[in-house]
Every structure is written in C-alpha cells, then in structure tokens.
Design an enzyme around this catalytic site. Structure first.
Site, PDB file in Angstrom:
ATOM      1  CG  ASP A  94      45.430  37.181  44.876  1.00 60.86           C
ATOM      2  OD1 ASP A  94      45.390  36.387  45.837  1.00 60.86           O
ATOM      3  OD2 ASP A  94      44.426  37.550  44.251  1.00 60.86           O
TER       4      ASP A  94
ATOM      5  CB  SER B 216      43.680  36.487  48.414  1.00 64.18           C
ATOM      6  OG  SER B 216      43.075  36.634  47.148  1.00 64.18           O
TER       7      SER B 216
ATOM      8  CE  LYS C  83      41.665  40.344  44.796  1.00 66.52           C
ATOM      9  NZ  LYS C  83      42.221  39.087  45.286  1.00 66.52           N
TER      10      LYS C  83
ATOM     11  CG  HIS D 156      36.583  43.416  49.184  1.00 69.39           C
ATOM     12  ND1 HIS D 156      36.718  43.116  47.839  1.00 69.39           N
ATOM     13  CD2 HIS D 156      36.577  42.223  49.834  1.00 69.39           C
ATOM     14  CE1 HIS D 156      36.789  41.804  47.692  1.00 69.39           C
ATOM     15  NE2 HIS D 156      36.707  41.239  48.879  1.00 69.39           N
TER      16      HIS D 156
ATOM     17  NE  ARG E 124      44.283  30.363  48.841  1.00 70.35           N
ATOM     18  CZ  ARG E 124      43.522  31.449  48.948  1.00 70.35           C
ATOM     19  NH1 ARG E 124      43.820  32.551  48.287  1.00 70.35           N
ATOM     20  NH2 ARG E 124      42.443  31.422  49.709  1.00 70.35           N
TER      21      ARG E 124
END
Length: 445
Positions: free
Chosen positions: A161, A183, A187, A82, A168
């Site tokens: 999320d 967050s 995932k 990621h 947010r």
C-alpha cells in the site's frame, strides 16, 4: 505471466483473476515491476474500475505483502474503528476509553496527520509524557490488563500500500474507489481486528465530497470486510463543517476530555456514541442499537469513560493530571478573537478551509516528515444555521508565530458565508451501510 498483458487486460475492461492480482502486487512490492508499469495499471483501474471480487483480491494481496498482527491473545472481540479523515474529528480519543469502559477491548493502531486532517497519534502526544510506541507484547498485555491501548502504526504493515499510494499520489489516481477501499481495508485487516466500524466522511472537508460517492465507497469497504470474514459496518457522516469546535492537536485533546467529563455535547459526542454503539454491537455486548447507545450514554454520564481514559494515560506513561488541569496541555503564546464581519445566519463553514488555516498556523504538516506545533489551532464558536450579530465572536485563533497569521486569516475569511435568511443545519449522519445494504440511521434524538 507478463505485466504488460495484465495492464492491457484491465485497460480493455476485463476482470483480473486472483492469481494475476497477486502476481502484480507481489512483484511490484519486491521491486520486479517498475513504477511506470504499476502507474499504468493504476490508471487502467481508475478508468475501468474493479468488481467486488477483484477489489477484495487486491486488498488481500496487499495484506499479504507484509506482516500481519495476531491479536488472538487478547480476550474478547477486537473491534477497530477507522475514519476516512476529517477536520476537528477527535472521535478516537472519546471512543477508545468509552468502548473499553463497556468491556470491549480496544487495540488501536492510529496514524499521524497529513495536510489539513489531524492524526490521533499527534493529538495523544500533546498529553505530557504520553508514549505512542509499544512493543507487540506490551501492546497485547496492556489491552488484556486495562482493556485499551492506542499506538502508532507498524511500518511493516502492508508495504504494498505504501508503494502503490506513493505512485497514486503523483499520477492522478488517488480518486478511485477500488484503490481507496483496498488501501484502507488492507491496513485494517492486517492490524488484526475481528470486526471493523468505518466512519466515511462526506462534504467539503472530506476526501469524498459527494454523498453518493461516499456511500459507494462505504459499500465497497463493507463488501471487502464481509468477504474477508470481518463483521463490517459503515456510517456516512457529515464533514461540510468541522465535527468539533476545536482544530489543532492540544485543543482537540481538550475538547475530547471535556466530552468525557460531560461538559460538552453536540456532534462530536453524538457521533462518538453512534460509532461506539456499533462497536459494542459487533462485540456482542448489546442486543440492539438502542441498548448499546444507552450503555455508552450511562458510561459517559457516570464518568466511567473518563476513569478509563485516566488508566490509558497512566499505562502509556502520560500525566493523568491533565484530565483535571487542562493547562498542562501545550499552550499557545498568542490568542486572537475574530469577530463576525457580517450579520446573519451561518450558511457555510468550510471545514477544509479551517483545516488549512490551522495547518498554516503550524498544527498540520504538508509533508510526512514536517514538524508540527501541538499548541496552535483554532476554536469555532458556532455551527451552520446559527445566527450571528455583527462583531459577535466567531472564532479564536491560537498562535505562536505572528508571521503565520495573515495567511491563516485568508483561509478563515474564505471559510464563512453569512445569509440573511434562516439556514437548515446539515444532518450529522446520512445513513449506514451493513452487509445487508444501505440502512437509515435513527440513533440521534
């Protein structure tokens, strides 16, 4: 248990228990806690922070708010990668076939671009016919058959999320390390990976502008992954200038293909080798970093990663001829070469400004539902520290609508700064974070 009491407890700097966090996440997801109370809780976290145990409990509560993906039917260790988001960052398109060619299964769910950062799914859809939606069964079957699949994220993953992030975004609480880390990691964990390699960007084009803050985010995410039973490592990489030379969906696909063909070297290739080395280390396919990097370098040089990319494109109904004929990618109607308006060394190449220039041309989306133009974007013809003569080609803009050019050029002008004296190049990688802590990175020659 009352929501108000938990807001006050966090506001006053106390740690919340696992049960209290689960109560907040579950009831907010179910609609039993109003937005204004969750917004107040996020603001309390923004100012008071969360310790490692709280942040992990928040992450796991978010994981459990929706479906999770079971990848145990896939043979081998599933390692996910990621990136926290950058400009001209096309590592996934290089990494997926490269790591799969090394015998490590890549079962990747990726997202679309928003704002000035590109999305892997948009880029893949530049390849004629490429399908980014597969059923879970077809997804697993493809990975077992050819070792790799890249698809769009499931909308049922981590609904908490989605709801919390939407709050947010409009309440000034995006910039909180516990909330960012939970967050991202919720995932990744829900998507079923057994090991996770993170690319945490820092610099002008990154979410984390400050390098120390990027390290802190990396440490938090590695801590979450470790506590959740996932082997996790993070690389902190530079985003003070674009990673590759191309910005824009089809243009970035072209550059990734050229890396796989062995025609392009530089930061995109090197970062892909670094991230990929940690991926195959996590999967137990190499005894140390040097061996891992050697394996991947060989796969690139022998064009075996390119052959795996062909298998991936064919399996997801794309046209594999694009690998040998790049003109099959979407082509912009117009092209403008922008020449250096000063002489000297490139002192600044603002990645965010160039990302915004590409977005203005149509390569990015300002809202999640906006349409994008896959053909447009730009190519930069130098990097920080390079010397440019007056009127030497600096970058090329690719466009379909002339009316967008004036605004794009404003960002281009802001992006480049020239210096009469020599300028040092930025390091590509600032360090690595493992469960043991911060480590130096010596993977680059």
């Amino acid at each position: 248990m009352r929501t108000t009491d938990l807001i006050i407890k966090k506001r006053n700097g106390y740690s919340l228990t696992k049960e209290e966090i689960e109560f907040l996440v579950h009831n907010f997801t179910q609609g039993n806690i109003p937005d204004y109370q969750m917004a107040a809780f996020c603001m309390a976290v923004y100012f008071r922070g969360m310790d490692m145990e709280e942040t992990t409990n928040l992450t796991l509560a978010m994981v459990n708010s929706g479906e999770t993906i079971d990848l145990t039917a896939i043979k081998g260790t599933i390692v996910d990668k990621h990136s926290t988001g950058g400009v001209a960052d096309t590592t996934t398109l290089v990494l997926a076939p490269l790591v799969a060619a090394a015998g490590v299964p890549v079962a990747k769910m990726s997202g679309r671009g928003l704002g000035h950062t590109g999305g892997t799914i948009d880029k893949l859809e530049s390849i004629p016919g490429f399908h980014t939606i597969l059923s879970k069964e077809a997804f697993i079957e493809q990975v077992n058959k050819i070792g790799v699949a890249v698809v769009g994220q499931s909308g049922a993953l981590v609904p908490a999320d989605k709801k919390i992030y939407a709050l947010r975004d409009v309440t000034g609480t995006v910039d909180s390390i516990p909330l960012i880390a939970s967050s991202i990691m919720s995932k990744k964990i829900a998507a079923g990976a057994q090991a996770i390699v993170l690319d945490v960007k820092t610099g002008s084009g990154a979410f984390m502008k400050d390098t120390e803050e990027a390290f802190r985010l990396a440490e938090t995410m590695v801590g979450i992954g470790t506590r959740a039973g996932r082997e996790t490592v993070a690389i902190i990489s530079d985003m003070n200038e674009p990673l590759g030379s191309a910005i824009g969906n089809a243009l970035e696909v072209q550059e990734a293909i050229e890396v796989l063909q062995g025609k392009v070297s530089g930061p995109l290739r090197e970062l892909s080798l670094g991230l990929g080395s940690y991926m195959i280390l996590a999967a137990g396919k190499a005894k140390d970093f040097a061996e891992a990097k050697g394996i991947l370098t060989g796969l690139l040089e022998e064009r075996r990663a390119l052959a795996k990319m062909k298998e991936l494109i064919e399996a997801q109904h794309g046209n594999p001829e694009v690998l040998e004929n790049l003109t099959l990618l979407p082509q912009a109607r117009g092209k403008l070469i922008v020449k250096a308006w000063a002489e000297g060394y490139l002192a600044e190449i603002d990645a965010q400004a160039l990302g915004l220039a590409a977005m203005v041309l149509g390569a990015g989306r300002e809202t999640k539902d906006a349409a994008i133009d896959l053909a447009v974007g730009l190519k930069v013809h130098g990097r920080r520290g390079d010397y440019f003569k007056l009127d030497q080609p600096l970058l090329t803009l690719y466009y379909n609508e002339e009316k967008r050019m004036a605004e794009a050029m404003k960002y281009v002008r802001e992006a480049f700064t020239f210096s009469p004296s020599k300028v040092e190049k930025n390091p590509l990688i600032y360090g690595v974070v493992t469960k043991k802590g911060r480590e130096s990175y010596n993977g680059l020659l």
